[in-house]
Design a protein around this motif. Sequence first.
Motif, PDB file in Angstrom:
ATOM      1  N   VAL A 272       6.761   1.762  -2.745  1.00  0.00           N
ATOM      2  CA  VAL A 272       6.838   2.744  -1.667  1.00  0.00           C
ATOM      3  C   VAL A 272       7.775   2.311  -0.549  1.00  0.00           C
ATOM      4  O   VAL A 272       8.015   3.083   0.398  1.00  0.00           O
ATOM      5  CB  VAL A 272       5.446   3.053  -1.071  1.00  0.00           C
ATOM      6  CG1 VAL A 272       4.469   3.452  -2.160  1.00  0.00           C
ATOM      7  CG2 VAL A 272       4.912   1.887  -0.248  1.00  0.00           C
TER       8      VAL A 272
ATOM      9  N   PHE B  33       7.806   5.135   2.570  1.00  0.00           N
ATOM     10  CA  PHE B  33       6.589   5.309   3.347  1.00  0.00           C
ATOM     11  C   PHE B  33       6.675   4.469   4.617  1.00  0.00           C
ATOM     12  O   PHE B  33       7.270   3.381   4.621  1.00  0.00           O
ATOM     13  CB  PHE B  33       5.363   4.855   2.562  1.00  0.00           C
ATOM     14  CG  PHE B  33       4.990   5.725   1.388  1.00  0.00           C
ATOM     15  CD1 PHE B  33       5.813   6.741   0.921  1.00  0.00           C
ATOM     16  CD2 PHE B  33       3.784   5.507   0.731  1.00  0.00           C
ATOM     17  CE1 PHE B  33       5.462   7.533  -0.154  1.00  0.00           C
ATOM     18  CE2 PHE B  33       3.405   6.290  -0.345  1.00  0.00           C
ATOM     19  CZ  PHE B  33       4.247   7.300  -0.791  1.00  0.00           C
TER      20      PHE B  33
ATOM     21  N   MET C  66       4.804   9.722   4.474  1.00  0.00           N
ATOM     22  CA  MET C  66       5.297   9.589   3.111  1.00  0.00           C
ATOM     23  C   MET C  66       6.438  10.578   2.896  1.00  0.00           C
ATOM     24  O   MET C  66       6.263  11.783   3.158  1.00  0.00           O
ATOM     25  CB  MET C  66       4.180   9.866   2.111  1.00  0.00           C
ATOM     26  CG  MET C  66       2.925   9.030   2.344  1.00  0.00           C
ATOM     27  SD  MET C  66       1.659   9.268   1.081  1.00  0.00           S
ATOM     28  CE  MET C  66       1.228  10.975   1.374  1.00  0.00           C
TER      29      MET C  66
ATOM     30  N   ASP D 113       3.303   9.075  -7.236  1.00  0.00           N
ATOM     31  CA  ASP D 113       2.557   8.822  -6.007  1.00  0.00           C
ATOM     32  C   ASP D 113       1.226   9.584  -5.995  1.00  0.00           C
ATOM     33  O   ASP D 113       0.416   9.397  -5.075  1.00  0.00           O
ATOM     34  CB  ASP D 113       3.375   9.247  -4.780  1.00  0.00           C
ATOM     35  CG  ASP D 113       4.609   8.387  -4.570  1.00  0.00           C
ATOM     36  OD1 ASP D 113       5.672   8.959  -4.240  1.00  0.00           O
ATOM     37  OD2 ASP D 113       4.516   7.160  -4.739  1.00  0.00           O
TER      38      ASP D 113
END
Length: 126
Positions: free
Chosen positions: A63, A67, A82, A89
């Motif tokens: 991520v 993120f 996000m 995800d």
Amino acid sequence: VQLVESGGGLVQAGGSLRLSCAASVHPFSDYAMAWFRRAPGNEREFVAGISRYSSATEYADSVKDRFTISRDYNDNMVFLQMSSLKPEDTAVYYCAAERAQSHRTVSRTPANYGYWGQGTQVTVSS
């Protein structure tokens, strides 16, 4: 102690979502905060964490650069922004709190977190 997540939902691949966690832990600055997730058939995995005074953040490789974790000390909130979401995800996302000694580190180990929210579902369609 109560952690309540919100902000999950259904989004198309490439889209964005912002998860929120209202934390009734006191004092808030005694706790490192983190987000974990669990996809169907998988174990719970670390997503992102932030240290007691926000001096350190950690992200899972999957991520990183997509993120962002942050926290608000006035309202005892933790956020997970996000973006560029992918179907992989898709998971239930959990907020967690660890009463931490260090204000410079973030644990990636679920067992270190003593408090958990009920989770919020994030579904990313392709």
